[in-house]
Design a protein around this motif. Structure first.
Motif, PDB file in Angstrom:
ATOM      1  N   LEU A 291     -12.038 -13.580  -2.584  1.00 36.90           N
ATOM      2  CA  LEU A 291     -11.216 -13.317  -3.757  1.00 36.90           C
ATOM      3  C   LEU A 291     -10.555 -11.937  -3.738  1.00 36.90           C
ATOM      4  CD1 LEU A 291     -10.207 -14.501  -6.401  1.00 36.90           C
ATOM      5  CD2 LEU A 291     -12.241 -13.559  -7.533  1.00 36.90           C
ATOM      6  N   PRO A 292     -11.288 -10.858  -3.421  1.00 33.83           N
ATOM      7  CA  PRO A 292     -10.623  -9.544  -3.374  1.00 33.83           C
ATOM      8  C   PRO A 292      -9.542  -9.458  -2.304  1.00 33.83           C
ATOM      9  CG  PRO A 292     -12.998  -9.282  -3.520  1.00 33.83           C
ATOM     10  CD  PRO A 292     -12.737 -10.730  -3.252  1.00 33.83           C
ATOM     11  N   VAL A 293      -9.794 -10.128  -1.167  1.00 38.85           N
ATOM     12  CA  VAL A 293      -8.782 -10.094  -0.112  1.00 38.85           C
ATOM     13  C   VAL A 293      -7.508 -10.796  -0.568  1.00 38.85           C
ATOM     14  CG1 VAL A 293      -8.237 -10.878   2.221  1.00 38.85           C
ATOM     15  CG2 VAL A 293     -10.500  -9.947   1.726  1.00 38.85           C
ATOM     16  N   VAL A 294      -7.675 -11.960  -1.218  1.00 39.50           N
ATOM     17  CA  VAL A 294      -6.503 -12.677  -1.739  1.00 39.50           C
ATOM     18  C   VAL A 294      -5.798 -11.829  -2.784  1.00 39.50           C
ATOM     19  CG1 VAL A 294      -5.749 -14.695  -3.052  1.00 39.50           C
ATOM     20  CG2 VAL A 294      -7.479 -14.942  -1.251  1.00 39.50           C
ATOM     21  N   LEU A 295      -6.591 -11.186  -3.670  1.00 40.01           N
ATOM     22  CA  LEU A 295      -6.006 -10.330  -4.705  1.00 40.01           C
ATOM     23  C   LEU A 295      -5.241  -9.169  -4.093  1.00 40.01           C
ATOM     24  CD1 LEU A 295      -5.716  -9.665  -7.709  1.00 40.01           C
ATOM     25  CD2 LEU A 295      -7.852  -8.367  -7.529  1.00 40.01           C
ATOM     26  N   PHE A 296      -5.803  -8.603  -3.028  1.00 41.01           N
ATOM     27  CA  PHE A 296      -5.133  -7.485  -2.363  1.00 41.01           C
ATOM     28  C   PHE A 296      -3.767  -7.914  -1.817  1.00 41.01           C
ATOM     29  CE2 PHE A 296      -4.152  -5.468   1.734  1.00 41.01           C
ATOM     30  CZ  PHE A 296      -3.983  -4.156   1.321  1.00 41.01           C
ATOM     31  N   PHE A 297      -3.729  -9.068  -1.152  1.00 42.14           N
ATOM     32  CA  PHE A 297      -2.457  -9.519  -0.575  1.00 42.14           C
ATOM     33  C   PHE A 297      -1.450  -9.887  -1.662  1.00 42.14           C
ATOM     34  CE2 PHE A 297      -4.976 -10.144   3.332  1.00 42.14           C
ATOM     35  CZ  PHE A 297      -4.112  -9.542   4.237  1.00 42.14           C
ATOM     36  N   VAL A 298      -1.920 -10.444  -2.780  1.00 35.12           N
ATOM     37  CA  VAL A 298      -0.998 -10.776  -3.874  1.00 35.12           C
ATOM     38  C   VAL A 298      -0.386  -9.497  -4.444  1.00 35.12           C
ATOM     39  CG1 VAL A 298      -0.854 -11.690  -6.213  1.00 35.12           C
ATOM     40  CG2 VAL A 298      -2.114 -12.945  -4.465  1.00 35.12           C
ATOM     41  N   ILE A 299      -1.235  -8.489  -4.685  1.00 36.32           N
ATOM     42  CA  ILE A 299      -0.734  -7.217  -5.219  1.00 36.32           C
ATOM     43  C   ILE A 299       0.207  -6.554  -4.228  1.00 36.32           C
ATOM     44  CG2 ILE A 299      -1.397  -4.889  -5.935  1.00 36.32           C
ATOM     45  CD1 ILE A 299      -3.946  -6.054  -7.065  1.00 36.32           C
ATOM     46  N   TYR A 300      -0.182  -6.586  -2.953  1.00 38.15           N
ATOM     47  CA  TYR A 300       0.644  -5.947  -1.932  1.00 38.15           C
ATOM     48  C   TYR A 300       1.997  -6.644  -1.806  1.00 38.15           C
ATOM     49  CZ  TYR A 300       2.112  -3.968   2.512  1.00 38.15           C
ATOM     50  OH  TYR A 300       2.818  -3.330   3.491  1.00 38.15           O
ATOM     51  N   ILE A 301       2.006  -7.972  -1.833  1.00 39.54           N
ATOM     52  CA  ILE A 301       3.263  -8.716  -1.695  1.00 39.54           C
ATOM     53  C   ILE A 301       4.167  -8.436  -2.899  1.00 39.54           C
ATOM     54  CG2 ILE A 301       4.267 -11.030  -1.731  1.00 39.54           C
ATOM     55  CD1 ILE A 301       1.900 -11.941  -0.014  1.00 39.54           C
ATOM     56  N   CYS A 302       3.601  -8.435  -4.111  1.00 37.35           N
ATOM     57  CA  CYS A 302       4.406  -8.166  -5.307  1.00 37.35           C
ATOM     58  C   CYS A 302       4.971  -6.747  -5.279  1.00 37.35           C
ATOM     59  CB  CYS A 302       3.566  -8.378  -6.562  1.00 37.35           C
ATOM     60  SG  CYS A 302       3.098 -10.100  -6.861  1.00 37.35           S
ATOM     61  N   ALA A 303       4.122  -5.774  -4.879  1.00 35.15           N
ATOM     62  CA  ALA A 303       4.596  -4.397  -4.803  1.00 35.15           C
ATOM     63  C   ALA A 303       5.668  -4.244  -3.734  1.00 35.15           C
ATOM     64  CB  ALA A 303       3.424  -3.451  -4.527  1.00 35.15           C
ATOM     65  N   TYR A 306       8.850  -5.704  -4.991  1.00 40.57           N
ATOM     66  CA  TYR A 306       9.480  -4.781  -5.943  1.00 40.57           C
ATOM     67  C   TYR A 306      10.198  -3.661  -5.210  1.00 40.57           C
ATOM     68  CZ  TYR A 306       9.852  -0.595  -8.766  1.00 40.57           C
ATOM     69  OH  TYR A 306      10.329   0.549  -9.349  1.00 40.57           O
ATOM     70  N   VAL A 307       9.543  -3.073  -4.198  1.00 39.95           N
ATOM     71  CA  VAL A 307      10.146  -1.970  -3.449  1.00 39.95           C
ATOM     72  C   VAL A 307      11.408  -2.437  -2.742  1.00 39.95           C
ATOM     73  CG1 VAL A 307       9.830  -0.425  -1.480  1.00 39.95           C
ATOM     74  CG2 VAL A 307       8.012  -0.681  -3.168  1.00 39.95           C
ATOM     75  N   ARG A 308      11.345  -3.585  -2.106  1.00 36.89           N
ATOM     76  CA  ARG A 308      12.514  -4.085  -1.377  1.00 36.89           C
ATOM     77  C   ARG A 308      13.671  -4.385  -2.331  1.00 36.89           C
ATOM     78  NH1 ARG A 308      12.586  -9.090   2.996  1.00 36.89           N
ATOM     79  NH2 ARG A 308      14.800  -8.933   3.524  1.00 36.89           N
ATOM     80  N   THR A 309      13.352  -4.990  -3.487  1.00 42.47           N
ATOM     81  CA  THR A 309      14.400  -5.308  -4.462  1.00 42.47           C
ATOM     82  C   THR A 309      15.006  -4.038  -5.040  1.00 42.47           C
ATOM     83  OG1 THR A 309      13.227  -7.354  -5.042  1.00 42.47           O
ATOM     84  CG2 THR A 309      14.893  -6.559  -6.591  1.00 42.47           C
ATOM     85  N   ALA A 310      14.146  -3.079  -5.391  1.00 40.91           N
ATOM     86  CA  ALA A 310      14.648  -1.822  -5.957  1.00 40.91           C
ATOM     87  C   ALA A 310      15.476  -1.056  -4.937  1.00 40.91           C
ATOM     88  CB  ALA A 310      13.471  -0.971  -6.437  1.00 40.91           C
ATOM     89  N   LEU A 311      15.075  -1.085  -3.666  1.00 39.27           N
ATOM     90  CA  LEU A 311      15.843  -0.409  -2.622  1.00 39.27           C
ATOM     91  C   LEU A 311      17.216  -1.052  -2.454  1.00 39.27           C
ATOM     92  CD1 LEU A 311      13.128   0.211   0.127  1.00 39.27           C
ATOM     93  CD2 LEU A 311      14.233   1.922  -1.307  1.00 39.27           C
ATOM     94  N   THR A 312      17.263  -2.383  -2.498  1.00 38.42           N
ATOM     95  CA  THR A 312      18.547  -3.077  -2.383  1.00 38.42           C
ATOM     96  C   THR A 312      19.455  -2.726  -3.556  1.00 38.42           C
ATOM     97  OG1 THR A 312      17.506  -4.914  -1.189  1.00 38.42           O
ATOM     98  CG2 THR A 312      19.654  -5.328  -2.190  1.00 38.42           C
ATOM     99  N   ASN A 313      18.900  -2.758  -4.767  1.00 38.68           N
ATOM    100  CA  ASN A 313      19.700  -2.411  -5.947  1.00 38.68           C
ATOM    101  C   ASN A 313      20.199  -0.977  -5.878  1.00 38.68           C
ATOM    102  OD1 ASN A 313      19.464  -4.939  -7.148  1.00 38.68           O
ATOM    103  ND2 ASN A 313      17.694  -4.375  -8.377  1.00 38.68           N
ATOM    104  N   LEU A 314      19.317  -0.063  -5.495  1.00 36.74           N
ATOM    105  CA  LEU A 314      19.709   1.344  -5.448  1.00 36.74           C
ATOM    106  C   LEU A 314      20.760   1.586  -4.379  1.00 36.74           C
ATOM    107  CD1 LEU A 314      19.429   4.316  -6.209  1.00 36.74           C
ATOM    108  CD2 LEU A 314      17.453   4.458  -4.674  1.00 36.74           C
ATOM    109  N   THR A 315      20.583   0.998  -3.192  1.00 35.94           N
ATOM    110  CA  THR A 315      21.529   1.213  -2.103  1.00 35.94           C
ATOM    111  C   THR A 315      22.913   0.692  -2.462  1.00 35.94           C
ATOM    112  OG1 THR A 315      19.747   1.089  -0.461  1.00 35.94           O
ATOM    113  CG2 THR A 315      21.998   0.770   0.331  1.00 35.94           C
ATOM    114  N   TRP A 316      22.979  -0.531  -2.980  1.00 35.24           N
ATOM    115  CA  TRP A 316      24.271  -1.087  -3.348  1.00 35.24           C
ATOM    116  C   TRP A 316      24.881  -0.342  -4.535  1.00 35.24           C
ATOM    117  CZ3 TRP A 316      27.707  -3.668  -0.894  1.00 35.24           C
ATOM    118  CH2 TRP A 316      27.362  -4.595   0.080  1.00 35.24           C
ATOM    119  N   SER A 317      24.073  -0.035  -5.547  1.00 36.85           N
ATOM    120  CA  SER A 317      24.595   0.616  -6.748  1.00 36.85           C
ATOM    121  C   SER A 317      24.961   2.069  -6.498  1.00 36.85           C
ATOM    122  CB  SER A 317      23.559   0.523  -7.882  1.00 36.85           C
ATOM    123  OG  SER A 317      23.289  -0.828  -8.202  1.00 36.85           O
TER     124      SER A 317
END
Length: 405
Positions: A291-303, A306-317
């Motif tokens: 369970l903690p390993v799955v939780l870690f990967f879920v948190i890591y993937i979401c984070a 978020y970083v990739r989406t924010a970087l794309t928005n910032l770069t284009w904007s």
């Protein structure tokens, strides 16, 4: 009374009245206080003319209305939108033929498949109602594909025979990687056009080696602290050396904006890792370990998303072309659902829904991208350049490097 204008967020539509004396310069990136989205400030007409009593400056100086200079004429600002007109059924026909011909020809059809795919996606991508076009030559890509395949084969063979030779080949590739980035960028932009005007890229090799090699070598020394700054320098290099015809692109972001984007990943990753280790050490069992390993990967993937989406928005904007400023408003929750549902659909269909997933993702990305400015893109002048080989681009593709914006 002081003049005021209205600032409106294009994402959440929050609006606020601001005095003209404190508004930023047009083109400055503004952060919405409600949704925290970044968008470029565009000048608007004030409600009242500046001055303590609302009297025009010329009248306050004693000039008559006939003597006052007329306001300078300027083009009305407008927003040009991107859109994708293709559909999954059309692309499926291209995709299935490309896949079968690649298998039959043992991969030698790959350059033609790549050209067909790009021409379809580019031709169905519209900016202000006008499509893009990809003009690459499949024979040039075939030559590059063969050279890249030869290098990859040598490296694979050397890694099994001699670790020293494979290490030398990897060092050689690290040494030429900045050159590969520049040449790949030149090839891709040189063969991309819009309104019969080609894009271009300035071959600044000195800066390329600085941002793609020298700063990379400092990562182990700084334990990864410089990752946001390196990403900022690389994005700025790729944007500011690009041009549309003779008009260069401009980049307006700051290093601090990139550091702020990486903060959630920096904070959440160690916390999730500590939680996993603690759960395993306190009560080791199949559930407490899984369970903690799955939780870690879920948190890591979401984070990470978020970083990739924010970087794309910032770069284009933070990118502008002449008087036009781009704005990207991708949302993490939208992309999370698209990626998840696409993965489920492609897996359950044994890959047959891959064209649908690709079209769906591209359509969403383009729907959230706009270019606001005065006038149109018609006044941009074309430029003449020599053709560039496709070997660097193919080498980067085969080794898994993303050289796009």
């Amino acid at each position: 009374m002081s003049a005021v204008i209205s600032l409106t967020c294009p994402v959440c539509h929050f609006s606020k009245q601001v005095e003209v004396a404190v508004v930023p310069q047009p083109g400055t990136t503004v952060t919405c206080p409600v949704c925290k989205s970044l968008f470029p400030f565009q000048s608007e007409e004030p409600v009242a003319l500046p001055g303590s009593d609302g009297v025009p400056p010329a009248a306050a100086a004693g000039a008559s209305p006939s003597q006052a200079a007329p306001p300078p004429a300027r083009s009305a600002r407008r927003t040009a939108r991107f859109e994708f007109t293709g559909n999954a059924r059309e692309y499926f026909g291209i995709w299935i033929v490309n896949t079968l011909l690649r298998i039959v020809t043992l991969g030698f059809y790959s350059p033609w498949a790549k050209i067909r795919k790009r021409r379809y996606f580019y031709g169905n991508t519209l900016l202000d109602g006008v499509p893009f076009d990809f003009l690459g030559d499949p024979w040039a890509i075939l030559k590059g594909w063969l050279l890249a395949g030869l290098f990859f084969t040598l490296y694979s063979f050397a890694s099994r025979v001699s670790p020293l030779v494979s290490a030398l080949l990897m060092l050689f590739f690290m040494g030429v990687f900045p050159w590969v980035v520049v040449r790949s960028r030149i090839f891709n932009l040189r063969n991309t056009s819009h309104r019969n005007i080609r894009f271009g890229f300035n071959p600044d090799y000195r800066e390329a080696y600085r941002v793609f090699l020298w700063w990379q070598l400092l990562l182990p020394v700084t334990m990864g602290v410089l990752v946001p700054y390196i990403y900022y320098r690389q994005r700025r290099f790729l944007v500011e050396n690009s041009r549309f015809g003779t008009t260069p692109f401009r980049f307006h972001a700051t290093p601090g904006q990139y550091f702020r984007i990486f903060l959630p990943l920096v904070i959440l990753s160690p916390v999730a890792l500590v939680a996993v280790v603690a759960a395993i050490m306190l009560k080791p069992s199949a559930i407490t370990m899984a369970l903690p390993v799955v939780l870690f990967f879920v948190i890591y993937i979401c984070a990470a998303l978020y970083v990739r989406t924010a970087l794309t928005n910032l770069t284009w904007s933070s990118t502008s072309l002449g008087d036009h400023r781009f704005t990207s408003t991708l949302r993490v929750r939208d992309l999370l659902w698209i990626y998840f549902s696409n993965a489920v659909a492609v897996t359950c269909s044994l890959g047959l829904l891959a064209p649908w997933a690709a079209v769906r993702l591209l359509r969403y990305r383009l729907e959230r991208l706009t270019a606001a400015g005065a006038g149109g893109f018609d006044a941009i002048l074309a430029s003449q350049e020599t053709q560039v080989g496709a070997a660097p681009e193919e080498l980067g593709d085969m080794l898994g490097f993303d050289l796009g914006l």
